[in-house]
Design a protein around this motif. Structure first.
Motif, PDB file in Angstrom:
ATOM      1  N   ASP A 160       5.376  17.147  -0.001  1.00 22.29           N
ATOM      2  CA  ASP A 160       5.255  15.647  -0.618  1.00 22.29           C
ATOM      3  C   ASP A 160       6.186  14.799   0.194  1.00 22.29           C
ATOM      4  N   ILE A 161       7.416  15.442   0.411  1.00 23.85           N
ATOM      5  CA  ILE A 161       8.267  14.491   1.340  1.00 23.85           C
ATOM      6  C   ILE A 161       7.801  14.267   2.577  1.00 23.85           C
ATOM      7  N   HIS A 162       6.994  15.171   3.180  1.00 16.79           N
ATOM      8  CA  HIS A 162       6.437  14.876   4.392  1.00 16.79           C
ATOM      9  C   HIS A 162       5.591  13.736   4.413  1.00 16.79           C
ATOM     10  N   ARG A 163       4.613  13.721   3.055  1.00 16.56           N
ATOM     11  CA  ARG A 163       3.752  12.867   3.072  1.00 16.56           C
ATOM     12  C   ARG A 163       4.302  11.402   2.911  1.00 16.56           C
ATOM     13  N   ILE A 164       5.654  11.402   2.211  1.00 14.30           N
ATOM     14  CA  ILE A 164       6.401  10.071   2.219  1.00 14.30           C
ATOM     15  C   ILE A 164       6.540   9.472   3.571  1.00 14.30           C
ATOM     16  N   VAL A 165       7.311  10.478   4.648  1.00 11.06           N
ATOM     17  CA  VAL A 165       7.633  10.313   5.920  1.00 11.06           C
ATOM     18  C   VAL A 165       6.351   9.636   6.552  1.00 11.06           C
ATOM     19  N   HIS A 217       0.880  -1.127  -0.162  1.00 13.53           N
ATOM     20  CA  HIS A 217      -0.122   0.091  -0.103  1.00 13.53           C
ATOM     21  C   HIS A 217       1.016   1.167  -0.216  1.00 13.53           C
ATOM     22  N   ALA A 218       1.869   1.226   0.763  1.00  6.90           N
ATOM     23  CA  ALA A 218       2.788   2.441   0.754  1.00  6.90           C
ATOM     24  C   ALA A 218       3.485   2.659  -0.559  1.00  6.90           C
ATOM     25  N   GLY A 219       3.971   1.389  -1.214  1.00  3.44           N
ATOM     26  CA  GLY A 219       4.483   1.741  -2.392  1.00  3.44           C
ATOM     27  C   GLY A 219       3.670   2.202  -3.366  1.00  3.44           C
ATOM     28  N   ALA A 220       2.149   2.020  -3.348  1.00  3.54           N
ATOM     29  CA  ALA A 220       1.132   2.423  -4.290  1.00  3.54           C
ATOM     30  C   ALA A 220       1.012   3.822  -4.029  1.00  3.54           C
ATOM     31  N   GLU A 221       1.204   4.316  -2.778  1.00 11.31           N
ATOM     32  CA  GLU A 221       0.787   5.659  -2.447  1.00 11.31           C
ATOM     33  C   GLU A 221       2.115   6.605  -2.912  1.00 11.31           C
ATOM     34  N   PHE A 222       3.164   5.876  -2.606  1.00  9.35           N
ATOM     35  CA  PHE A 222       4.561   6.863  -3.113  1.00  9.35           C
ATOM     36  C   PHE A 222       4.262   6.873  -4.772  1.00  9.35           C
ATOM     37  N   GLU A 223       3.648   5.879  -5.427  1.00  6.10           N
ATOM     38  CA  GLU A 223       3.521   6.130  -6.895  1.00  6.10           C
ATOM     39  C   GLU A 223       2.734   7.195  -7.261  1.00  6.10           C
ATOM     40  N   ARG A 224       1.560   7.230  -6.388  1.00  9.68           N
ATOM     41  CA  ARG A 224       0.610   8.374  -6.518  1.00  9.68           C
ATOM     42  C   ARG A 224       1.130   9.674  -6.255  1.00  9.68           C
ATOM     43  N   ILE A 225       1.968   9.712  -5.351  1.00  7.91           N
ATOM     44  CA  ILE A 225       2.659  10.926  -4.909  1.00  7.91           C
ATOM     45  C   ILE A 225       3.413  11.447  -6.054  1.00  7.91           C
ATOM     46  N   ARG A 269       5.691   6.118   8.692  1.00 10.08           N
ATOM     47  CA  ARG A 269       4.981   5.956  10.007  1.00 10.08           C
ATOM     48  C   ARG A 269       3.902   5.168  10.264  1.00 10.08           C
ATOM     49  N   ALA A 270       3.110   4.983   9.072  1.00  9.30           N
ATOM     50  CA  ALA A 270       1.602   4.356   9.087  1.00  9.30           C
ATOM     51  C   ALA A 270       2.281   2.937   9.135  1.00  9.30           C
ATOM     52  N   ILE A 271       3.233   2.385   8.337  1.00  7.45           N
ATOM     53  CA  ILE A 271       3.685   1.081   8.548  1.00  7.45           C
ATOM     54  C   ILE A 271       4.366   0.697   9.792  1.00  7.45           C
ATOM     55  N   LEU A 272       4.926   1.426  10.449  1.00  7.55           N
ATOM     56  CA  LEU A 272       5.361   1.364  11.709  1.00  7.55           C
ATOM     57  C   LEU A 272       4.369   1.056  12.894  1.00  7.55           C
ATOM     58  N   ASP A 273       3.170   1.699  12.643  1.00  5.23           N
ATOM     59  CA  ASP A 273       2.187   1.746  13.542  1.00  5.23           C
ATOM     60  C   ASP A 273       0.991   0.740  13.243  1.00  5.23           C
ATOM     61  N   HIS A 274       1.123  -0.041  12.117  1.00  4.93           N
ATOM     62  CA  HIS A 274      -0.052  -0.888  11.563  1.00  4.93           C
ATOM     63  C   HIS A 274      -0.197  -1.837  12.726  1.00  4.93           C
ATOM     64  N   PRO A 275      -1.599  -2.217  12.733  1.00  5.05           N
ATOM     65  CA  PRO A 275      -2.050  -3.522  13.748  1.00  5.05           C
ATOM     66  C   PRO A 275      -1.264  -4.552  13.407  1.00  5.05           C
ATOM     67  N   VAL A 276      -1.234  -5.368  14.439  1.00  3.02           N
ATOM     68  CA  VAL A 276      -0.728  -6.720  14.243  1.00  3.02           C
ATOM     69  C   VAL A 276      -2.025  -7.718  14.060  1.00  3.02           C
ATOM     70  N   GLU A 277      -2.428  -8.285  13.039  1.00  2.00           N
ATOM     71  CA  GLU A 277      -3.260  -9.237  12.646  1.00  2.00           C
ATOM     72  C   GLU A 277      -2.635 -10.597  12.267  1.00  2.00           C
ATOM     73  N   LEU A 278      -3.051 -11.380  13.252  1.00  2.00           N
ATOM     74  CA  LEU A 278      -2.566 -12.917  13.160  1.00  2.00           C
ATOM     75  C   LEU A 278      -2.980 -13.412  11.808  1.00  2.00           C
ATOM     76  N   ILE A 279      -2.508 -14.183  11.055  1.00  2.00           N
ATOM     77  CA  ILE A 279      -2.926 -15.146  10.154  1.00  2.00           C
ATOM     78  C   ILE A 279      -3.680 -16.191  10.522  1.00  2.00           C
ATOM     79  N   ASP A 280      -4.883 -16.280   9.798  1.00  2.00           N
ATOM     80  CA  ASP A 280      -5.975 -17.348  10.321  1.00  2.00           C
ATOM     81  C   ASP A 280      -5.356 -18.512  10.745  1.00  2.00           C
TER      82      ASP A 280
END
Length: 238
Positions: free
Chosen positions: A84-89, A22-30, A93-104
């Motif tokens: 836009d560099i701040h948006r990339i930062v 998702h972050a890679g896709a958002e980077f591309e959009r930026i 930050r969003a990756i570092l704070d993502h929820p931990v969801e266990l594999i089923d």
């Protein structure tokens, strides 16, 4: 017989790669506000920068964020705005704070293996981020040992095995990456249980594991771990 079972963390115990995708896709959009993304192959240039920086920045969200900033400056010839560099930062930050969801099904599978074997968690990436994910997973107490390494290679696995006083032929590793979780272990003489995830980072697709290797089992999900271990146990006994 199998004395020690290792588990990978990201995309084996909990979901991870989707957040990076998702972050890679958002980077591309930026950067698409500055260049024709299709012609410039921005995602491919991001991967090239990431590969170039692995030895310096290591794996994980922080390294990816620095690489996205560098790639954005490169592909836009320095035209990218500070906001836009701040948006990339913020993507990092969003990756570092993502929820931990266990594999089923993984909790039950790990508990089952832990009832019969010593188990060790072997994961790579940023130390603080991985420690936080392990803590949030609720699985930490099940593991005999938790190892967060900078690289998953034969040297790292050999060190873990030596410190656990286990020979490689008595070790099996469960993971989604043939490159990081399986290849180094079978190179040492151990066993690999490959549990593919539905999406894989491009870097992890490069490996030298032969299809049908006798010491590698490919399973559809956590429910197949026990049967794969039982098969390897039988082989190891002989």
């Amino acid at each position: 017989m199998i004395e020690l079972v290792g588990f990978d963390g990201d995309d084996t115990l909990w979901h991870s790669e989707g957040y990076y995708q998702h972050a890679g896709a958002e980077f591309e959009r930026i950067v698409s506000a500055y260049i024709d993304v299709a012609d410039a192959s921005a995602r491919g240039r991001l991967h090239a920068v990431e590969r170039r920086n692995l030895a310096l920045f290591g794996y994980g969200a922080k390294g990816m964020t620095l690489s996205m900033i560098e790639a954005a400056i490169e592909v836009t010839d320095g035209a990218i705005a500070t906001h836009d560099i701040h948006r990339i930062v913020e993507l990092g930050r969003a990756i570092l704070d993502h929820p931990v969801e266990l594999i089923d099904g993984i909790r039950a599978a790990v508990e089952d293996v832990a009832s019969r074997h010593r188990i060790v968690l072997v994961t790579k990436g940023d130390l603080f981020h991985q420690e936080r994910k392990v803590e949030r997973s609720g699985l930490a107490d099940l593991f005999h040992r938790i190892e967060i390494v900078s690289e998953k290679d034969e040297r790292s696995y050999a060190r873990v095995l030596a410190e656990c006083a286990v020979a490689a032929p008595a070790f099996a590793m469960v993971g989604n990456s043939l490159r990081s979780d399986i290849e180094p272990v079978i190179g040492l003489g151990g066993y690999g249980i490959h549990m593919p995830y539905h999406v894989t980072w491009e870097h992890e697709l490069q490996h030298g594991v032969d299809s049908g290797h006798a010491r590698v089992a490919t399973i559809d999900g956590p429910g197949g771990i026990a049967s794969a271990l039982a098969r390897f146990d039988a082989v190891a006994r002989h």
